[in-house]
Design a protein around this motif. Structure first.
Motif, PDB file in Angstrom:
ATOM      1  N   LEU A  59       6.907  -1.528  11.353  1.00  0.00           N
ATOM      2  CA  LEU A  59       5.517  -0.602   9.923  1.00  0.00           C
ATOM      3  C   LEU A  59       4.442   0.657  10.236  1.00  0.00           C
ATOM      4  O   LEU A  59       4.467   0.537  10.946  1.00  0.00           O
ATOM      5  CB  LEU A  59       4.483  -2.215  10.331  1.00  0.00           C
ATOM      6  CG  LEU A  59       5.724  -3.712   9.432  1.00  0.00           C
ATOM      7  CD1 LEU A  59       4.210  -4.635  10.303  1.00  0.00           C
ATOM      8  CD2 LEU A  59       6.324  -3.397   8.450  1.00  0.00           C
ATOM      9  N   LYS A  60       4.889   0.873   8.649  1.00  0.00           N
ATOM     10  CA  LYS A  60       3.505   1.733   9.219  1.00  0.00           C
ATOM     11  C   LYS A  60       1.971   1.051   9.301  1.00  0.00           C
ATOM     12  O   LYS A  60       2.322  -0.121   8.976  1.00  0.00           O
ATOM     13  CB  LYS A  60       3.185   2.105   7.646  1.00  0.00           C
ATOM     14  CG  LYS A  60       4.726   3.096   7.257  1.00  0.00           C
ATOM     15  CD  LYS A  60       5.026   3.406   4.921  1.00  0.00           C
ATOM     16  CE  LYS A  60       6.376   3.972   4.665  1.00  0.00           C
ATOM     17  NZ  LYS A  60       6.274   3.486   3.332  1.00  0.00           N
ATOM     18  N   GLU A  61       1.758   2.546   9.531  1.00  0.00           N
ATOM     19  CA  GLU A  61      -0.128   2.067  10.435  1.00  0.00           C
ATOM     20  C   GLU A  61      -0.714   1.431   9.406  1.00  0.00           C
ATOM     21  O   GLU A  61      -1.381   0.298  10.042  1.00  0.00           O
ATOM     22  CB  GLU A  61      -0.644   3.201  10.666  1.00  0.00           C
ATOM     23  CG  GLU A  61      -1.565   2.905  11.794  1.00  0.00           C
ATOM     24  CD  GLU A  61      -0.845   2.539  13.345  1.00  0.00           C
ATOM     25  OE1 GLU A  61      -2.334   1.867  13.079  1.00  0.00           O
ATOM     26  OE2 GLU A  61      -0.307   3.026  13.245  1.00  0.00           O
ATOM     27  N   ASP A  65      -2.293  -3.941  10.613  1.00  0.00           N
ATOM     28  CA  ASP A  65      -3.494  -5.529  10.498  1.00  0.00           C
ATOM     29  C   ASP A  65      -2.751  -6.566   9.964  1.00  0.00           C
ATOM     30  O   ASP A  65      -3.423  -7.694   9.980  1.00  0.00           O
ATOM     31  CB  ASP A  65      -4.851  -5.737   9.866  1.00  0.00           C
ATOM     32  CG  ASP A  65      -5.518  -4.204  10.839  1.00  0.00           C
ATOM     33  OD1 ASP A  65      -5.747  -4.243  11.803  1.00  0.00           O
ATOM     34  OD2 ASP A  65      -5.931  -3.588   9.950  1.00  0.00           O
ATOM     35  N   ASP A  66      -2.127  -6.820   8.298  1.00  0.00           N
ATOM     36  CA  ASP A  66      -1.586  -8.006   8.064  1.00  0.00           C
ATOM     37  C   ASP A  66      -0.959  -8.391   8.962  1.00  0.00           C
ATOM     38  O   ASP A  66       0.038  -9.647   8.607  1.00  0.00           O
ATOM     39  CB  ASP A  66      -0.424  -6.913   6.526  1.00  0.00           C
ATOM     40  CG  ASP A  66      -1.836  -6.247   5.373  1.00  0.00           C
ATOM     41  OD1 ASP A  66      -2.936  -6.766   5.601  1.00  0.00           O
ATOM     42  OD2 ASP A  66      -0.877  -6.185   4.738  1.00  0.00           O
ATOM     43  N   LEU A  67       0.008  -7.901   9.479  1.00  0.00           N
ATOM     44  CA  LEU A  67       1.378  -8.223  10.615  1.00  0.00           C
ATOM     45  C   LEU A  67       0.984  -9.306  11.560  1.00  0.00           C
ATOM     46  O   LEU A  67       0.491 -10.196  11.370  1.00  0.00           O
ATOM     47  CB  LEU A  67       2.107  -7.466  10.723  1.00  0.00           C
ATOM     48  CG  LEU A  67       2.877  -8.232  12.103  1.00  0.00           C
ATOM     49  CD1 LEU A  67       4.103  -9.160  11.474  1.00  0.00           C
ATOM     50  CD2 LEU A  67       3.944  -7.151  13.183  1.00  0.00           C
ATOM     51  N   ARG A  68      -0.737  -8.712  12.244  1.00  0.00           N
ATOM     52  CA  ARG A  68      -1.545  -9.695  13.123  1.00  0.00           C
ATOM     53  C   ARG A  68      -1.886 -11.316  12.408  1.00  0.00           C
ATOM     54  O   ARG A  68      -2.113 -11.786  12.807  1.00  0.00           O
ATOM     55  CB  ARG A  68      -2.720  -9.015  13.256  1.00  0.00           C
ATOM     56  CG  ARG A  68      -2.268  -8.057  14.276  1.00  0.00           C
ATOM     57  CD  ARG A  68      -3.612  -6.923  15.616  1.00  0.00           C
ATOM     58  NE  ARG A  68      -3.780  -6.029  14.271  1.00  0.00           N
ATOM     59  CZ  ARG A  68      -3.378  -5.031  14.276  1.00  0.00           C
ATOM     60  NH1 ARG A  68      -2.324  -4.634  15.378  1.00  0.00           N
ATOM     61  NH2 ARG A  68      -4.055  -4.072  14.032  1.00  0.00           N
ATOM     62  N   ALA A 105       9.734   6.467   0.292  1.00  0.00           N
ATOM     63  CA  ALA A 105       9.670   6.107   1.436  1.00  0.00           C
ATOM     64  C   ALA A 105       7.658   5.798   1.119  1.00  0.00           C
ATOM     65  O   ALA A 105       6.663   4.476   2.066  1.00  0.00           O
ATOM     66  CB  ALA A 105       9.221   7.055   2.794  1.00  0.00           C
ATOM     67  N   SER A 106       7.210   5.662   0.034  1.00  0.00           N
ATOM     68  CA  SER A 106       6.181   5.607  -0.023  1.00  0.00           C
ATOM     69  C   SER A 106       5.499   4.649  -1.126  1.00  0.00           C
ATOM     70  O   SER A 106       4.658   3.568  -0.890  1.00  0.00           O
ATOM     71  CB  SER A 106       5.660   6.677  -1.210  1.00  0.00           C
ATOM     72  OG  SER A 106       5.792   7.232  -2.796  1.00  0.00           O
ATOM     73  N   PHE A 107       6.714   3.818  -1.018  1.00  0.00           N
ATOM     74  CA  PHE A 107       6.962   1.979  -1.923  1.00  0.00           C
ATOM     75  C   PHE A 107       6.350   1.126  -0.739  1.00  0.00           C
ATOM     76  O   PHE A 107       7.248  -0.015  -1.764  1.00  0.00           O
ATOM     77  CB  PHE A 107       7.851   2.139  -3.103  1.00  0.00           C
ATOM     78  CG  PHE A 107       7.467   3.771  -3.850  1.00  0.00           C
ATOM     79  CD1 PHE A 107       6.873   3.195  -5.033  1.00  0.00           C
ATOM     80  CD2 PHE A 107       8.815   4.642  -3.931  1.00  0.00           C
ATOM     81  CE1 PHE A 107       6.790   4.763  -6.341  1.00  0.00           C
ATOM     82  CE2 PHE A 107       8.422   6.179  -4.825  1.00  0.00           C
ATOM     83  CZ  PHE A 107       7.825   5.741  -5.568  1.00  0.00           C
TER      84      PHE A 107
END
Length: 189
Positions: A59-61, A65-68, A105-107
Motif C-alpha cells: 500500500l501507498k504510505e 493507517d487505514d490497514l491498521r 497511479a494517482s487513482f
C-alpha cells in the motif's frame, strides 16, 4: 431475504471505496477462480471485506493507517463479517500494458510495484479496471462467516442479506463523474 453476490476485495480497499478515497479496483481474479480469469459476474454487488494477502508494503504510505484500522477490527476465525457497502460497476476496462497502469497511479491505494506485479501475473490475461459507483449502507449488515466466503476467489454468494437495504452514494453525481472522466482519460492516453 434473498441470496446476493459480493466481490471479495481487501478490507483496506473496501474502506477506501466506502470512504470515497477511490472509485476503482484492479482485478485479475483469485487463484481459486472457476474460470481461471476474472469475469464481471454482476453489474451490481456487495463489497465483502477480505483480510487475506493485504500487507502494508503493498500500500501507498497514506493508506497504511487505514490497514491498521481495518486489521484491528477483525480477528482470524471471526464468526461474522460486516457488509457496509455495495457497488455498481459502471465500466470494466481491460488493461494489457505497464504504461497504462503507470498513468493510473494517482487513482488507487496500491504501490507501483504491486500493480506492476498484478499486471504481470497470468500475463496473457488483462488486468480489469472496474470503475465503481459505491453506495454506503445506512446500517451495515453483520453476517455469519461461512466457509464459502473464504479462499482466493473474487465472487461469493452471500446468504440472508436484506434485499431492501437502504444506502446512499458515497460521492455525489458530479464528483463521481469528474473522477471517472479523469480515469478514463488516463487510460485513453
Amino acid at each position: 431475504m434473498e441470496q446476493k453476490i459480493a466481490l471479495k476485495e481487501w478490507a483496506v480497499a473496501v474502506k477506501a471505496l466506502t470512504d470515497g478515497k477511490q472509485i476503482m479496483v484492479l482485478r485479475k481474479g483469485g487463484i481459486a477462480e472457476e474460470t481461471r480469469d476474472f469475469q464481471l459476474k454482476s453489474p451490481r454487488f456487495f463489497l465483502l471485506p477480505a483480510y487475506e494477502h493485504q500487507k502494508p508494503e503493498l500500500l501507498k504510505e497514506a493508506y497504511k493507517d487505514d490497514l491498521r484500522t481495518v486489521s484491528e477490527s477483525w480477528a482470524p476465525g471471526s464468526p461474522t463479517v460486516e457488509i457496509a457497502s455495495y457497488a455498481e460497476a459502471v465500466d470494466d476496462i481491460e488493461i494489457y500494458d505497464q504504461e497504462t497502469v503507470d498513468r493510473l497511479a494517482s487513482f488507487h491505494i496500491w504501490t507501483d510495484t504491486f500493480t506492476e506485479d498484478r499486471l504481470k501475473w497470468k500475463r496473457k490475461q488483462p488486468l480489469h479496471l472496474l470503475l465503481l459507483r459505491v453506495h454506503k449502507l445506512e446500517r451495515p449488515v453483520s453476517l455469519p462467516m461461512r466457509d464459502a466466503y473464504t479462499g482466493c476467489k473474487s465472487w461469493v454468494d452471500l446468504e440472508f442479506l436484506p434485499a431492501d437495504a437502504a444506502a446512499r452514494p458515497v460521492l455525489d453525481d458530479e464528483e463521481f463523474d469528474r473522477q471517472a472522466a479523469e480515469i478514463r482519460r488516463a487510460v485513453a492516453k
